[in-house]
Scaffold this active site. Structure first.
Site, PDB file in Angstrom:
ATOM      1  N   LYS A 293     119.776   1.186 -12.708  1.00 18.33           N
ATOM      2  CA  LYS A 293     119.139   2.339 -13.364  1.00 18.33           C
ATOM      3  C   LYS A 293     120.123   3.088 -14.268  1.00 18.33           C
ATOM      4  O   LYS A 293     119.819   3.383 -15.426  1.00 18.33           O
ATOM      5  CB  LYS A 293     118.564   3.281 -12.296  1.00 18.33           C
ATOM      6  CG  LYS A 293     117.929   4.549 -12.828  1.00 18.33           C
ATOM      7  CD  LYS A 293     117.074   5.204 -11.768  1.00 18.33           C
ATOM      8  CE  LYS A 293     117.852   5.640 -10.549  1.00 18.33           C
ATOM      9  NZ  LYS A 293     118.534   6.933 -10.722  1.00 18.33           N
ATOM     10  N   THR A 294     121.294   3.389 -13.743  1.00 18.04           N
ATOM     11  CA  THR A 294     122.282   4.127 -14.528  1.00 18.04           C
ATOM     12  C   THR A 294     122.886   3.250 -15.613  1.00 18.04           C
ATOM     13  O   THR A 294     123.023   3.655 -16.767  1.00 18.04           O
ATOM     14  CB  THR A 294     123.389   4.681 -13.606  1.00 18.04           C
ATOM     15  OG1 THR A 294     122.812   5.557 -12.641  1.00 18.04           O
ATOM     16  CG2 THR A 294     124.430   5.444 -14.393  1.00 18.04           C
TER      17      THR A 294
ATOM     18  N   ASP B  45     118.831  10.876 -13.617  1.00 17.03           N
ATOM     19  CA  ASP B  45     118.316  10.814 -12.245  1.00 17.03           C
ATOM     20  C   ASP B  45     116.983  11.528 -11.986  1.00 17.03           C
ATOM     21  O   ASP B  45     116.174  11.027 -11.228  1.00 17.03           O
ATOM     22  CB  ASP B  45     119.361  11.377 -11.286  1.00 17.03           C
ATOM     23  CG  ASP B  45     119.112  10.980  -9.841  1.00 17.03           C
ATOM     24  OD1 ASP B  45     118.832   9.792  -9.584  1.00 17.03           O
ATOM     25  OD2 ASP B  45     119.196  11.846  -8.958  1.00 17.03           O
TER      26      ASP B  45
ATOM     27  N   ARG C 286     123.518  11.698   2.393  1.00 13.48           N
ATOM     28  CA  ARG C 286     122.453  12.529   2.927  1.00 13.48           C
ATOM     29  C   ARG C 286     122.073  12.086   4.333  1.00 13.48           C
ATOM     30  O   ARG C 286     122.296  10.957   4.729  1.00 13.48           O
ATOM     31  CB  ARG C 286     121.206  12.438   2.024  1.00 13.48           C
ATOM     32  CG  ARG C 286     121.345  13.103   0.675  1.00 13.48           C
ATOM     33  CD  ARG C 286     120.082  12.925  -0.151  1.00 13.48           C
ATOM     34  NE  ARG C 286     119.781  11.510  -0.395  1.00 13.48           N
ATOM     35  CZ  ARG C 286     118.887  10.805   0.266  1.00 13.48           C
ATOM     36  NH1 ARG C 286     118.171  11.354   1.241  1.00 13.48           N
ATOM     37  NH2 ARG C 286     118.686   9.533  -0.024  1.00 13.48           N
TER      38      ARG C 286
ATOM     39  N   SER D 289     118.853   2.233  -5.672  1.00 12.45           N
ATOM     40  CA  SER D 289     120.289   1.986  -5.787  1.00 12.45           C
ATOM     41  C   SER D 289     120.574   0.488  -5.921  1.00 12.45           C
ATOM     42  O   SER D 289     120.028  -0.328  -5.179  1.00 12.45           O
ATOM     43  CB  SER D 289     121.006   2.539  -4.551  1.00 12.45           C
ATOM     44  OG  SER D 289     122.386   2.318  -4.632  1.00 12.45           O
TER      45      SER D 289
ATOM     46  N   ARG E 182     131.320   9.334  -5.277  1.00 10.76           N
ATOM     47  CA  ARG E 182     130.519   9.975  -6.328  1.00 10.76           C
ATOM     48  C   ARG E 182     131.388  10.755  -7.316  1.00 10.76           C
ATOM     49  O   ARG E 182     132.463  11.248  -6.970  1.00 10.76           O
ATOM     50  CB  ARG E 182     129.522  10.956  -5.700  1.00 10.76           C
ATOM     51  CG  ARG E 182     128.458  10.309  -4.833  1.00 10.76           C
ATOM     52  CD  ARG E 182     127.298   9.808  -5.653  1.00 10.76           C
ATOM     53  NE  ARG E 182     126.269   9.161  -4.842  1.00 10.76           N
ATOM     54  CZ  ARG E 182     125.077   8.818  -5.308  1.00 10.76           C
ATOM     55  NH1 ARG E 182     124.770   9.050  -6.578  1.00 10.76           N
ATOM     56  NH2 ARG E 182     124.194   8.236  -4.526  1.00 10.76           N
TER      57      ARG E 182
ATOM     58  N   LYS F  59     119.496  17.261  -3.949  1.00  6.19           N
ATOM     59  CA  LYS F  59     118.191  16.703  -3.589  1.00  6.19           C
ATOM     60  C   LYS F  59     117.270  17.736  -2.962  1.00  6.19           C
ATOM     61  O   LYS F  59     116.053  17.537  -2.922  1.00  6.19           O
ATOM     62  CB  LYS F  59     118.375  15.504  -2.651  1.00  6.19           C
ATOM     63  CG  LYS F  59     119.021  14.293  -3.332  1.00  6.19           C
ATOM     64  CD  LYS F  59     118.264  13.850  -4.588  1.00  6.19           C
ATOM     65  CE  LYS F  59     118.843  12.585  -5.190  1.00  6.19           C
ATOM     66  NZ  LYS F  59     118.201  12.224  -6.482  1.00  6.19           N
TER      67      LYS F  59
ATOM     68  N   HIS G 189     111.900  10.301 -10.136  1.00  8.58           N
ATOM     69  CA  HIS G 189     113.263   9.918  -9.782  1.00  8.58           C
ATOM     70  C   HIS G 189     113.646   8.760 -10.696  1.00  8.58           C
ATOM     71  O   HIS G 189     113.397   7.597 -10.387  1.00  8.58           O
ATOM     72  CB  HIS G 189     113.320   9.491  -8.308  1.00  8.58           C
ATOM     73  CG  HIS G 189     114.704   9.253  -7.808  1.00  8.58           C
ATOM     74  ND1 HIS G 189     114.996   8.326  -6.834  1.00  8.58           N
ATOM     75  CD2 HIS G 189     115.881   9.828  -8.143  1.00  8.58           C
ATOM     76  CE1 HIS G 189     116.293   8.337  -6.592  1.00  8.58           C
ATOM     77  NE2 HIS G 189     116.842   9.244  -7.364  1.00  8.58           N
TER      78      HIS G 189
END
Length: 533
Positions: A238-239, A253, A55, A234, A318, A196, A216
């Site tokens: 989290k994942t 997410d 982004r 990041s 990704r 996003k 988020h």
């Protein structure tokens, strides 16, 4: 049946073919025919996003008009754009798209019907349409027959703005117009701008209009209906930590929290896949198959096998896939109100406890702080740990002032009686370079103990500076590890590092202090000897 007239009403007058809601197989086929991507050994489609592999926050704008002028948090995150300049750019993009083959995908955002948005995504490339198909909710055939879009996304990566004439910073842009309900994207093919953009919209509509907290975060649910939410920037886990074979994945997410549930905004996942392996993240690894879109990856030489360790193009590789590619994904993606919330931080200074319990005030404070630390080597020029603060663990996507989200969180914590935990997935026994990274199996054991209520049965100690409640024991974790100061040989160095980190928290909070209530302020760390900081 969809007709060209629907595009004409948008100012788009096609001179080439338009493809409406193509199935996955056709989108993949057309991408291969156009030589815009290749198939990998697992059947996934690999494409490059070109100039932008992430982004571009400085080139994201919100139209400032009567609707948004007094509501949006203008500043470094939300850059204003005039209605007149938006109309000018929109008309140019419409003309540009009129001379391209178009791919139209009708999708939805929001798993709960009462908050669901119908979104039409118009793109120049079939693989961008595949991304929209994978990441958003996919309407049924019957729903598509009567589909009327509320929001429109025009994604034109080949259109480049003239900054002087078009009032943009450079040739790429993402502009959100809340009054017209349009997201205009140009000059960048990075699909994360589409994802996003919708998240930003929901971060405005739900808290501002519906009193629903947008988050988020990732979320999962146990067999007993116990919902857990994981916040983290990041690199904090989290994942990884929300991917639990014994618990169903609600989403990885973006979520909303209303009076009775936590619900996913999306219908898919956009997972980072750098260093991906079947050993470390088996669920994500197995999800990379036909129908999945891989972005900016590279292959082992002379093969079609993806080398996930290769960061030749970017570290931000990704994988975009439908959530049902995850074996234990919950359908529909809705759980009850959370019983436990985890704020994940990778503290490279080795100061914060591996797990600690927060008061409501502390939860609001740490939520608005959104702390983690980058370690040496992750970015050019970083030679020692550096603090990173991102309000509400998602600052780039917040149209409203962060205190709005923090205060809404506080109200929900009180009404639903939620345990909030701060989990340090970073260092212990010293800062990065001296101490050691906390073992993943220890972190998993602490989270499991919190979820199972085992940490409700133990004694706690209060951290002298941050005021956090630290458990004195936890099954599967050495007791010495639970109080970070115990793991440092040089206790004086620990105190000095702690005060230094606390002072950085306090300095960052000055950005929000004048807007924050007393309860949020009460969660700040207390430095005993300010001269040491």
């Amino acid at each position: 049946m969809k007709t060209i007239e629907q595009l004409n009403t948008l100012g788009i007058h096609p001179t080439k073919k338009c493809f409406w809601n193509l199935p996955v197989s056709k989108l993949v086929e057309q991408t291969l025919q156009k030589k815009q991507g290749v198939l990998t050994s697992t059947g996934a489609l690999a494409c490059d996003t070109g100039e932008y592999t992430g982004r571009s926050p400085k080139d994201k704008y919100i139209v400032k008009d009567a609707l948004t002028e007094d509501a949006v948090w203008w500043g470094d995150v939300n850059h204003p754009f005039s209605s007149e300049d938006f109309e000018n750019l929109y008309n140019q993009v419409a003309v540009h798209l009129s001379n391209r083959e178009l791919y139209i995908k009708d999708v939805q955002a929001g798993s709960k019907k009462e908050y669901q948005l119908n979104v039409r995504v118009i793109t120049e490339t079939p693989w961008q349409s595949l991304f929209a198909n994978n990441l958003f909710l996919r309407p049924s055939k019957k729903e598509l027959e009567t589909f009327e879009h509320e929001w429109l996304i025009l994604a034109a990566p080949e259109f480049k703005a003239d900054p002087k004439k078009d009032k943009t910073r450079q040739h790429n842009f993402t502009i959100i117009n809340f009054t017209k309900k349009v997201i205009l994207i140009g000059g960048s093919a990075y699909t994360g701008e589409i994802k996003k953009g919708i998240f930003t919209i929901l971060n405005y509509i739900l808290p501002h209009d519906k009193r629903v907290l947008s988050m988020h975060c990732s979320a999962n649910i146990g067999e007993d209906g116990n919902t857990a939410v994981f916040f983290g920037l990041s690199g904090t886990g989290k994942t990884t930590l929300s991917a639990d074979p014994s618990r169903a994945l609600i989403g990885d997410d973006e979520h909303g929290w209303d009076s009775e549930s936590v619900f996913n905004f999306e219908g898919g996942c956009y997972a980072k896949c750098v260093n991906l392996s079947s050993e470390k993240e088996p669920q994500i690894f197995s999800a990379v198959r036909f129908g999945t879109l891989l972005e900016n990856v590279r292959f082992y030489e002379g093969s079609d096998v993806v080398d996930y360790d290769n960061i030749e193009v970017t570290e931000n590789t990704r994988a975009a896939y439908p959530i049902n590619f995850i074996d234990n994904a919950k359908n529909p993606s809705i759980g009850g109100t959370p019983k436990n919330i985890f704020f994940l931080t990778c503290d490279a200074f080795g100061v914060l406890p591996p797990i600690s319990k927060l008061t409501v005030g502390q939860a609001m404070y740490h939520f608005i702080s959104g702390y983690t630390a980058k370690v040496a080597g992750t970015e050019a020029g970083i030679t020692e740990p550096q603090t990173t603060f991102s309000a509400c663990f998602g600052e780039p996507f917040l149209p409203l002032h962060p205190t709005k989200y923090a205060e809404l969180l506080g109200k929900k914590l009180k009404s639903d009686t939620v345990n909030v935990w701060l989990v340090n997935t970073g260092w212990s026994g010293g800062a990065y370079g001296t101490g050691e990274r906390i073992k993943l199996n220890y972190t998993r054991a602490m989270i499991t103990a919190a979820l199972n209520g085992k940490l409700d049965e133990v004694a706690y100690l209060k951290h002298t500076v941050f005021g956090l409640q630290m458990p004195t024991e936890c099954d599967g974790v050495p007791s010495n590890l639970l109080n970070p100061k115990n793991t440092w040989e040089n206790k004086e160095a620990y105190d000095k590092t702690t005060d230094n980190l606390a002072s950085q928290f306090n300095e960052n909070f000055k950005l929000y202090e004048s807007f924050a209530n007393d309860e949020i302020r009460s969660g700040a760390p207390k430095i005993a000897n300010l001269e040491k900081a």
